[in-house]
Scaffold this active site. Structure first.
Site, PDB file in Angstrom:
ATOM      1  N   CYS A 186       0.812  -1.210   0.000  1.00  0.00           N
ATOM      2  CA  CYS A 186       0.000   0.000   0.000  1.00  0.00           C
ATOM      3  C   CYS A 186       0.846   1.261   0.000  1.00  0.00           C
ATOM      4  O   CYS A 186       2.028   1.251   0.296  1.00  0.00           O
ATOM      5  CB  CYS A 186      -0.895   0.059   1.244  1.00  0.00           C
ATOM      6  SG  CYS A 186      -1.888  -1.394   1.530  1.00  0.00           S
TER       7      CYS A 186
ATOM      8  N   ASN B  34       0.089   0.895   5.622  1.00  0.00           N
ATOM      9  CA  ASN B  34       0.935   0.152   4.701  1.00  0.00           C
ATOM     10  C   ASN B  34       1.723  -0.838   5.537  1.00  0.00           C
ATOM     11  O   ASN B  34       2.374  -0.454   6.505  1.00  0.00           O
ATOM     12  CB  ASN B  34       1.881   1.120   3.975  1.00  0.00           C
ATOM     13  CG  ASN B  34       3.017   0.394   3.288  1.00  0.00           C
ATOM     14  OD1 ASN B  34       2.845  -0.708   2.779  1.00  0.00           O
ATOM     15  ND2 ASN B  34       4.190   1.004   3.285  1.00  0.00           N
ATOM     16  N   GLY B  35       1.649  -2.116   5.185  1.00  0.00           N
ATOM     17  CA  GLY B  35       2.407  -3.115   5.923  1.00  0.00           C
ATOM     18  C   GLY B  35       1.578  -4.331   6.230  1.00  0.00           C
ATOM     19  O   GLY B  35       0.574  -4.612   5.554  1.00  0.00           O
TER      20      GLY B  35
ATOM     21  N   GLY C 279       0.480   0.160  -5.178  1.00  0.00           N
ATOM     22  CA  GLY C 279      -0.744  -0.626  -5.140  1.00  0.00           C
ATOM     23  C   GLY C 279      -1.705  -0.187  -6.218  1.00  0.00           C
ATOM     24  O   GLY C 279      -2.020   0.995  -6.314  1.00  0.00           O
TER      25      GLY C 279
ATOM     26  N   TYR D 275      13.563  -2.184  -5.241  1.00  0.00           N
ATOM     27  CA  TYR D 275      12.418  -2.310  -6.141  1.00  0.00           C
ATOM     28  C   TYR D 275      11.226  -1.421  -5.817  1.00  0.00           C
ATOM     29  O   TYR D 275      10.660  -0.797  -6.706  1.00  0.00           O
ATOM     30  CB  TYR D 275      11.963  -3.781  -6.162  1.00  0.00           C
ATOM     31  CG  TYR D 275      10.782  -4.062  -7.047  1.00  0.00           C
ATOM     32  CD1 TYR D 275      10.896  -3.984  -8.430  1.00  0.00           C
ATOM     33  CD2 TYR D 275       9.540  -4.399  -6.509  1.00  0.00           C
ATOM     34  CE1 TYR D 275       9.809  -4.238  -9.257  1.00  0.00           C
ATOM     35  CE2 TYR D 275       8.450  -4.659  -7.332  1.00  0.00           C
ATOM     36  CZ  TYR D 275       8.597  -4.577  -8.702  1.00  0.00           C
ATOM     37  OH  TYR D 275       7.524  -4.821  -9.511  1.00  0.00           O
TER      38      TYR D 275
END
Length: 500
Positions: free
Chosen positions: A33, A134-135, A59, A274
């Site tokens: 996210c 996020n996570g 995302g 990345y």
């Protein structure tokens, strides 16, 4: 006093034949996210939409925005891309108010369904609370089971909802203390952004695994996953939220709270390899520059006689540039990517589905034919797409194909917000380098060493006793307890499976 929530959400029609759907990115890693929040700005919703657009790489499944206008919360949650759903004026006009938070999603826990699209909202004793993160919570499933046994009712299967329940059940008086009480019960890697009727709140996990930064625009504070979301709106980068820090933004300004024992920071090393956009700054380092440096060290460690350096677009491009500069070999676009192919599309037959990779990547024969290639990519996951790309190079007349990978072999699954296959599906988990070379059909195969990766990021080597980054996908060294881990094989957890 509670505030009502005005909700509008839409779900696009989905293909009804799963066997006809080909995910062209299925052999890539995906970050879960991106988050964004702004406090007390007249263009809060529009800024949030722009910020999410800059975070779209984190995302692509769904996006949502919740705003607060002083009396009511307003929510728009949609399946699909940010630009497809939040570029129209009428949508932004339905999100009034000077404060807003937003989220763009790629699911790792919970399903790809509308009820899991964040931000999530709940009416609590203290008022309305919207939250997104996020996570991944590595004890989210355990907490969920306990809360349900205690009478909790869940509407979604995202682990973000666990936080809402923990905050609601806290017996602390102030909302901030309730939020901190909830954080004290969770494990894993996370960057939270939440909003009440009076505050914008951010929190980063104690190891700083997932990123979160603070910005400022027109004297108003912003919280977001990456600096590129600040750049797109012309905001100034202030600083990173520190590992284990809670920041509270209200009419008095920004308050920093550090409620947990101090720990060494161990950010996710894949942000540099990345996930982060190349133009982001992560922990003071330009990501593009770091990726070029990774490519240069990769060339030093595993140079091979060749004619041309070819990147696997787009993620392999910076490392390939660094490799070419270090080796003195020419850099050419031997693979052309079609940017107008969506993540999923319909393929009517197996024979056509097998050609799906060619819809996204095509060989530039003029560059490839008769040449000895060094093909550079960021990582190998399952190896299926890599194998097809190598075959494409052979079909285009490549004389030799040497594969160079800008990360060490991925051998272990992730539980902190990366969509990573089960261990048995990771190519490097059950094949040697030589076996992978033969499987991929290349003349040689080499990965950057773990110490080489650390050197590229400015460290002399990996400190095995106190690793500077979270790197368990290469080493098996998980930085936290994985409470939800059950059974052999360390399977990626799914709250959706538990709830169904």
């Amino acid at each position: 006093m509670t505030q009502s929530l005005e909700v509008r959400h839409h779900e696009a029609d989905a293909p009804c034949r799963d066997d006809l759907v080909l995910d062209v990115d299925s052999d890539r890693l995906h970050e879960e996210c991106g988050v964004f929040g702004v406090y007390d700005h007249p263009d809060a919703a529009a800024l949030t939409a722009l910020g999410l657009h800059a975070l779209q790489h984190r995302g692509q499944e769904a996006a949502g925005i919740v705003s607060f206008d002083g009396a009511r919360f307003h929510s728009e949650r949609r399946m699909g891309l940010v630009g497809d759903n939040f570029s129209r004026l009428d949508v932004i006009e339905r999100l009034p108010g000077p404060s807003a938070i937003g989220h763009t999603r790629y699911s790792t826990t919970g399903g790809n369904i509308l009820r899991n699209v964040q931000p999530l909202f709940a009416e609590l004793e203290t008022g309305g609370f919207a939250a997104c993160h996020n996570g991944n919570l590595t004890n989210g499933l355990t907490l969920r089971r306990r809360l349900i046994a205690d009478g909790a009712i869940y509407q979604a299967t995202s682990d973000t909802e666990v936080i809402l329940h923990l905050v609601a059940r806290s017996r602390r008086n102030r909302f901030v203390d309730r939020f901190i009480d909830a954080l004290g019960q969770i494990e894993g890697g996370y960057a939270f952004v939440g909003m009440t009727n009076k505050k914008l709140i951010g929190a980063r996990d104690p190891l700083g695994i997932r990123p979160l930064v603070i910005g400022e625009l027109d004297g108003k504070f912003i919280l977001t996953s990456e600096t590129v979301a600040l750049d797109i709106i012309g905001a100034r980068f202030v600083r990173e939220v520190e590992n284990g820090e809670v920041v509270v933004i209200d009419e008095r300004g920004l308050e920093s709270i550090k409620p947990f024992p101090a720990r060494r920071k161990r950010p996710c090393i894949f942000e540099y390899v990345y996930f982060a956009r190349p133009d982001s700054i992560v922990d003071g380092k330009n990501v593009y520059g770091m990726r070029k440096r990774i490519g240069a060290i990769l060339a030093e460690e595993s140079n091979v006689p060749a004619d041309v350096i070819v990147p696997v677009p787009d993620s392999g491009v910076p490392a390939a540039i660094g490799y070419a500069q270090a080796s003195g070999l020419p850099y050419e676009l031997g693979i052309i990517r079609n940017h107008y192919v969506g993540r999923t599309f319909i393929q009517p037959t197996q024979s056509v589905r097998d050609q799906g990779v060619r819809m996204k990547h095509s060989a530039n024969r003029a560059v490839i034919e008769g040449q000895r290639l060094v093909l550079v990519d960021d990582s190998i996951v399952r190896g299926t797409t890599s194998r097809k790309i190598v075959r494409m190079m052979r079909d285009a007349g490549a004389k030799e194909v040497h594969f160079r990978i800008a990360s060490p072999p991925i051998k272990y699954p992730d539980y902190y917000g990366i969509d990573m296959p089960d261990q048995e599906k990771l190519l490097a988990a059950h094949m040697s380098i030589d076996e992978m070379r033969d499987y991929l059909g290349v003349d040689s195969l080499a990965f950057i060493s773990i110490d080489g990766l650390y050197r590229a990021l400015g460290e002399p080597s990996r400190n095995a006793a106190q690793p500077q980054f979270t790197d368990h996908y290469f080493t098996g060294d998980y930085p936290t307890t994985i409470t939800d881990l059950v059974g052999e094989g360390a399977k990626q957890l799914s709250l959706l499976a538990e709830a169904s």
